[in-house]
Scaffold this motif. Structure first.
Motif, short mmCIF file in Angstrom:
data_model
loop_
_atom_site.label_atom_id
_atom_site.label_comp_id
_atom_site.label_asym_id
_atom_site.label_seq_id
_atom_site.Cartn_x
_atom_site.Cartn_y
_atom_site.Cartn_z
N ASN A 66 6.68 24.48 70.52
CA ASN A 66 5.91 23.70 69.55
C ASN A 66 4.58 23.22 70.10
OD1 ASN A 66 7.85 24.08 67.64
ND2 ASN A 66 8.68 22.00 67.70
N GLU A 67 4.57 22.79 71.37
CA GLU A 67 3.33 22.27 71.95
C GLU A 67 2.27 23.36 72.13
OE1 GLU A 67 6.40 22.71 75.33
OE2 GLU A 67 6.35 21.97 73.25
N GLU A 68 2.70 24.61 72.01
CA GLU A 68 1.75 25.74 72.11
C GLU A 68 1.21 26.14 70.74
OE1 GLU A 68 2.88 28.69 75.56
OE2 GLU A 68 4.67 28.27 74.36
N ARG A 69 1.73 25.52 69.70
CA ARG A 69 1.30 25.83 68.33
C ARG A 69 0.17 24.88 67.94
NH1 ARG A 69 6.96 26.97 65.01
NH2 ARG A 69 7.86 28.43 66.54
N ILE A 70 -0.98 25.45 67.64
CA ILE A 70 -2.15 24.64 67.30
C ILE A 70 -2.28 24.58 65.78
CG2 ILE A 70 -4.66 24.43 67.57
CD1 ILE A 70 -4.24 26.35 70.05
N LEU A 71 -2.42 23.37 65.26
CA LEU A 71 -2.57 23.17 63.83
C LEU A 71 -3.78 22.29 63.57
CD1 LEU A 71 -1.56 23.54 60.96
CD2 LEU A 71 0.06 21.66 61.33
N VAL A 72 -4.77 22.84 62.89
CA VAL A 72 -6.01 22.12 62.59
C VAL A 72 -6.05 21.85 61.10
CG1 VAL A 72 -8.53 22.22 62.62
CG2 VAL A 72 -7.22 23.15 64.54
N ASP A 73 -5.95 20.59 60.73
CA ASP A 73 -5.86 20.18 59.32
C ASP A 73 -7.18 19.52 58.91
OD1 ASP A 73 -5.08 19.37 56.82
OD2 ASP A 73 -3.62 17.87 57.51
N ILE A 74 -8.15 20.34 58.54
CA ILE A 74 -9.48 19.82 58.20
C ILE A 74 -9.42 18.89 57.01
CG2 ILE A 74 -11.80 20.48 57.42
CD1 ILE A 74 -11.43 23.12 58.94
N LYS A 75 -8.57 19.18 56.04
CA LYS A 75 -8.49 18.39 54.81
C LYS A 75 -7.52 17.20 54.91
CE LYS A 75 -10.40 19.28 51.63
NZ LYS A 75 -11.76 18.89 51.21
N SER A 76 -6.82 17.08 56.05
CA SER A 76 -5.87 15.97 56.26
C SER A 76 -4.86 15.86 55.13
CB SER A 76 -6.64 14.65 56.40
OG SER A 76 -7.48 14.68 57.53
N ILE A 77 -4.25 16.98 54.77
CA ILE A 77 -3.29 16.97 53.67
C ILE A 77 -1.87 17.35 54.11
CG2 ILE A 77 -5.04 17.45 51.92
CD1 ILE A 77 -4.18 20.35 51.92
#
Length: 440
Positions: free
Chosen positions: A413-424
């Motif tokens: 999990n710590e290797e999974r990058i998640l970028v939530d630009i819209k914060s949704i």
């Protein structure tokens, strides 16, 4: 008999020049009460309309099939109309200066087909002075007619919000203006046929032109302020969304959030104001600075993606990045001046070629404007990094399990990058599971 009477009695026609995201809705609306000619020089677009297809998705295929609007790319058909509405795009050049070529070209087309007794109303966004100083001379030169004697001119800035099914054309007060009081009354009465919210009579065309530029510049500045805060909070290690949630508990909080600011209005109109201000010897400070901040957000977000890949031990050039969304805003197919493109451009500098999913965007436009081929959501797998860039309803409906399934299942999990630009997305879920999660 007034021109208004001729229109409602269908003794003459109304024309709309430019059948895009703005022109099409107003043309369809007027076609319910008048005979309307819809002109666009894009023959392939006209063919789609003839087939009952709405590429803008603003009014929908059924409305296109049902309308009595006459679609044409034959400019001579404009001679049949005495009331003309110009709704063509007004983009900017590479150097951020106004590109008036579309509105000038449309004006020449109208001028060549202009009849005595006509009224020409411009809806295209321009800086104050363009309608009277640029467009009227072209109309006179092309038609051989005299403004104020043979024809009248007005300005009524478009206020359509693409993808918004609540604040629609009919429900937004229309600003109207003209060079004479008589023309102003005619224009007002014609627009009142379709604008339920009513009209606001501006005292001059320049006031109306300025109002349009200012209303978008105001939003741009407010979002730029939030973006600047997000840039600083990121350095402080503070979650900007948490700060905004706390701030918004006060009754007079304005409700703006950080984000990508592109498109054909907010991302463009401030430059029109800056350009004319500088021509008059004033160098804009707030508006220009705000636009520079907003223009830099795509690169900032891309750099966060790169840093995330490095921190999780990925070989950047081999990393699989998935970007959800390409259009300039949610629930519209419009990809013009999308700041997601800035993210892609920055990633390309590191030889990263993301897979891009967008259920709204046109495959043709994506390839033409950004050189990318769209992927289907169901084909996405084995991602190292997922970037939620546009808040389409389809993406908001994704469950946490749907998001998790996009990743390479061998990754911790710590290797999974998640970028939530819209914060949704569910911030607590992904952070509690150890994802390398970041939101703007």
């Amino acid at each position: 008999m007034t021109l208004y009477d001729q229109i409602i009695n269908k003794e003459t026609k109304l024309s709309v020049i430019g059948l895009g995201y703005v022109g099409m809705p107003i043309a369809v609306a007027f076609a319910k009460v008048a005979d309307v000619i819809g002109f666009d020089n894009n023959e392939s677009k006209i063919e789609l309309y003839h087939q009952g297809i709405d590429p803008t998705k603003e009014v929908g295929d059924e409305a296109i099939k049902a309308t009595t609007l006459e679609f044409t790319s034959d400019a001579t058909r404009l001679k049949e109309a005495l009331f003309h509405i110009v709704s063509v795009p007004t983009p900017i050049n590479q150097d951020k200066t106004p590109n008036l070529n579309p509105v000038e070209s449309a004006t020449r087309t109208i001028g060549k087909n202009l009849s005595k007794g006509s009224i020409v109303v411009y809806e295209s966004t321009v800086y104050p002075g363009v309608t009277e100083d640029v467009c009227i001379p072209i109309l006179e030169a092309e038609s051989g007619l005299k403004h104020g004697i043979d024809f009248a001119v007005g300005y009524s800035p478009e206020r359509i919000n693409p993808g918004d099914k609540v604040h629609t054309l009919e429900n937004i007060i229309k600003i109207v203006s003209a060079t004479t009081d008589e023309a102003l009354e005619e224009i007002s009465k014609v627009y009142e046929l379709v604008i339920k919210a009513g009209v606001h009579r501006a005292p001059s065309i320049k006031v109306a032109e300025a109002a349009k530029v200012v209303e978008n510049s105001q939003r741009d500045i407010n979002i730029a302020f939030m973006n600047e805060l997000a840039l600083v909070f990121d350095r402080m290690g503070i979650d900007s969304k948490d700060v905004i949630d706390a701030m918004n508990t006060k009754w007079n909080a304005l409700g703006f959030t950080p984000g990508l600011v592109g498109g054909h209005c907010i991302g463009v109109d401030p430059y029109y104001f800056v350009y004319e201000a500088e021509n008059l010897g004033y160098h804009s400070q707030i508006i220009k600075s705000g636009r520079e901040i907003n223009d830099g957000m795509g690169e900032f977000i891309a750099d966060k993606i790169i840093k995330g890949l490095i921190k999780t031990g990925k070989k950047v050039i081999e990393a699989k990045v998935v970007v959800l969304g390409l259009t300039f805003k949610e629930n519209t197919p419009d990809t013009r001046n999308s700041k997601v493109g800035d993210i892609l451009k920055r990633l390309a500098e590191y030889d990263i070629k993301p897979e891009i999913v967008d259920p709204w965007a046109s495959e043709t436009d994506a390839l033409k404007e950004y050189g990318v081929t769209l992927s289907k959501y169901e084909d996405i797998q084995d991602a190292d990094c997922v970037v939620l860039a546009v808040g389409h309803e389809a993406f908001k409906a994704l469950s946490v399990e749907d998001i998790e399934a996009l990743y390479n299942q061998k990754l911790a999990n710590e290797e999974r990058i998640l970028v939530d630009i819209k914060s949704i997305l569910d911030h607590e879920h992904f952070t509690s599971k150890g994802y390398t999660y970041w939101r703007l």
